[in-house]
Design an enzyme around this catalytic site. Sequence first.
Site, mmCIF file in Angstrom:
data_model
loop_
_atom_site.group_PDB
_atom_site.id
_atom_site.type_symbol
_atom_site.label_atom_id
_atom_site.label_comp_id
_atom_site.label_asym_id
_atom_site.label_seq_id
_atom_site.Cartn_x
_atom_site.Cartn_y
_atom_site.Cartn_z
ATOM 1 N N GLU A 38 -0.905 0.691 -22.746
ATOM 2 C CA GLU A 38 -0.464 -0.339 -21.833
ATOM 3 C C GLU A 38 -0.104 -1.619 -22.440
ATOM 4 O O GLU A 38 -0.775 -2.043 -23.303
ATOM 5 C CB GLU A 38 -1.783 -0.695 -20.867
ATOM 6 N N GLN A 46 -1.831 -6.719 -7.008
ATOM 7 C CA GLN A 46 -0.462 -6.971 -6.513
ATOM 8 C C GLN A 46 -0.413 -7.177 -4.960
ATOM 9 O O GLN A 46 0.220 -7.897 -4.308
ATOM 10 C CB GLN A 46 0.307 -5.987 -6.885
ATOM 11 N N CYS A 164 4.137 -0.368 -1.983
ATOM 12 C CA CYS A 164 3.862 -1.135 -0.737
ATOM 13 C C CYS A 164 4.841 -1.314 0.314
ATOM 14 O O CYS A 164 5.534 -2.359 0.597
ATOM 15 C CB CYS A 164 3.086 -2.665 -1.183
ATOM 16 N N THR A 310 0.735 3.163 -2.354
ATOM 17 C CA THR A 310 -0.391 1.906 -2.118
ATOM 18 C C THR A 310 -1.491 2.141 -2.762
ATOM 19 O O THR A 310 -1.818 3.153 -3.450
ATOM 20 C CB THR A 310 -0.833 1.779 -0.684
ATOM 21 N N ALA A 312 -4.503 1.790 -1.714
ATOM 22 C CA ALA A 312 -5.472 2.708 -0.994
ATOM 23 C C ALA A 312 -5.121 4.095 -1.175
ATOM 24 O O ALA A 312 -6.036 5.081 -1.542
ATOM 25 C CB ALA A 312 -5.357 2.456 0.394
ATOM 26 N N CYS A 344 -1.759 1.008 4.793
ATOM 27 C CA CYS A 344 -0.731 -0.021 4.810
ATOM 28 C C CYS A 344 -1.585 -1.388 5.572
ATOM 29 O O CYS A 344 -1.382 -1.277 6.892
ATOM 30 C CB CYS A 344 0.670 0.099 5.483
#
Length: 401
Positions: A38, A46, A164, A310, A312, A344
Amino acid sequence: MSTTPHRHPVLIIGGGTAGITVAARLRRKGVRGIAILEPSDTHWYQPLWTLVGGGRATAELTRRPERSVIPPGVEWIRDAATAVDPDAETVTTASGAELRYEHLVLAPGLQLDWSAVPGLAESVGRDGVSSNYSPEYAPKTWEFIRNLTSGTAVFTHPAGPIKCGGAPQKIAYLAADHWRREGTLKDIRVVLALPEPAIFKVETYARELEKVAARYGIEVRLQSELLSVDPERRELTLADRAAGDTERISYDFLHATPPQSAPDWLKTSPLADPASPYGYVEADAHTLVHPRYPNVYALGDVANLPTSKTGAAVRKQAPVVVENLIAGMAGRSGTGRYDGYTSCPLVTARDKMLLAEFDYDLALAPSFPVINLKKERRDMWYLKRYGLPALYWHGMLKGRA
């Protein structure tokens, strides 16, 4: 005398939500030899950028040092991937290093293709053009919203899978609610351009969102997308895919969501899905294992899965990757299965939210079955603003949730 270059038992590309969550869960299972590739020294949450753009949170709340989220016992290689060779089981980095791996987890996120819309890269961040898809520009969104008292505001969503997918319309509702409270909404034309034939792909939530848009008087343009921006004239061009024509609109404020795709080095690799024009990684929809390279796993935004991208979704995908990866390390087939769950959190006002949860079949998958989640709720707003960030920092990134 030659030596064999070190091979990482587990190499994770990407230190964002998916990469850190998988690493933390692997460590909790006792797996050693994990490295995360990374380049950034900042980790961003975000999902709060929408609230930053809507004046309901600060950008500082969304950031932490990358070092602080790297799980104990995990090596952080601060470099960027530039190529992957799954046949040789190597990853090349920007510094010229060649990393060898036994198992590879792809979680690099995606790239924002600002230049794919002529005029957008030159416009964003100034003269009324912004986007919540960047921490640099999200605060500008709020600046432009609160300074607008009349004129035309346009909110756009590009074609193709993006992270998203509800965010482009969330900010339209937050902005309209602010203008309504300020008494200026009657003087502002609000246009929301969406690429799909419906405002949301799950009918239950689509009906509710249609009511929200009507409440604010928003002009919803379906099957429409942003073609270009002319910053000098402050004009934009929308394509109406259903009618087959275009329309030029003068704007005072534009919130543009850029087209998105896999990082360029992945698009040209053997791991890209031939069926994806955006270069997303091929992965079995349920096991998240690459169908041609069984020691490669993909999750998060870069995986070409038929569900919304997402955080989630990552929360449900990570345990599957971990279970199947550990099985693979032992020479077994994993039993982990992902059903496509995603969520969402659709903010519809400064203090209301519609929590849309569903799976691959677009069947409702509520986390709170005893609560009616088919409508806007104020308690869900508090979940979005306070509960989910806490779950993220102290649960997901620690491998606990």
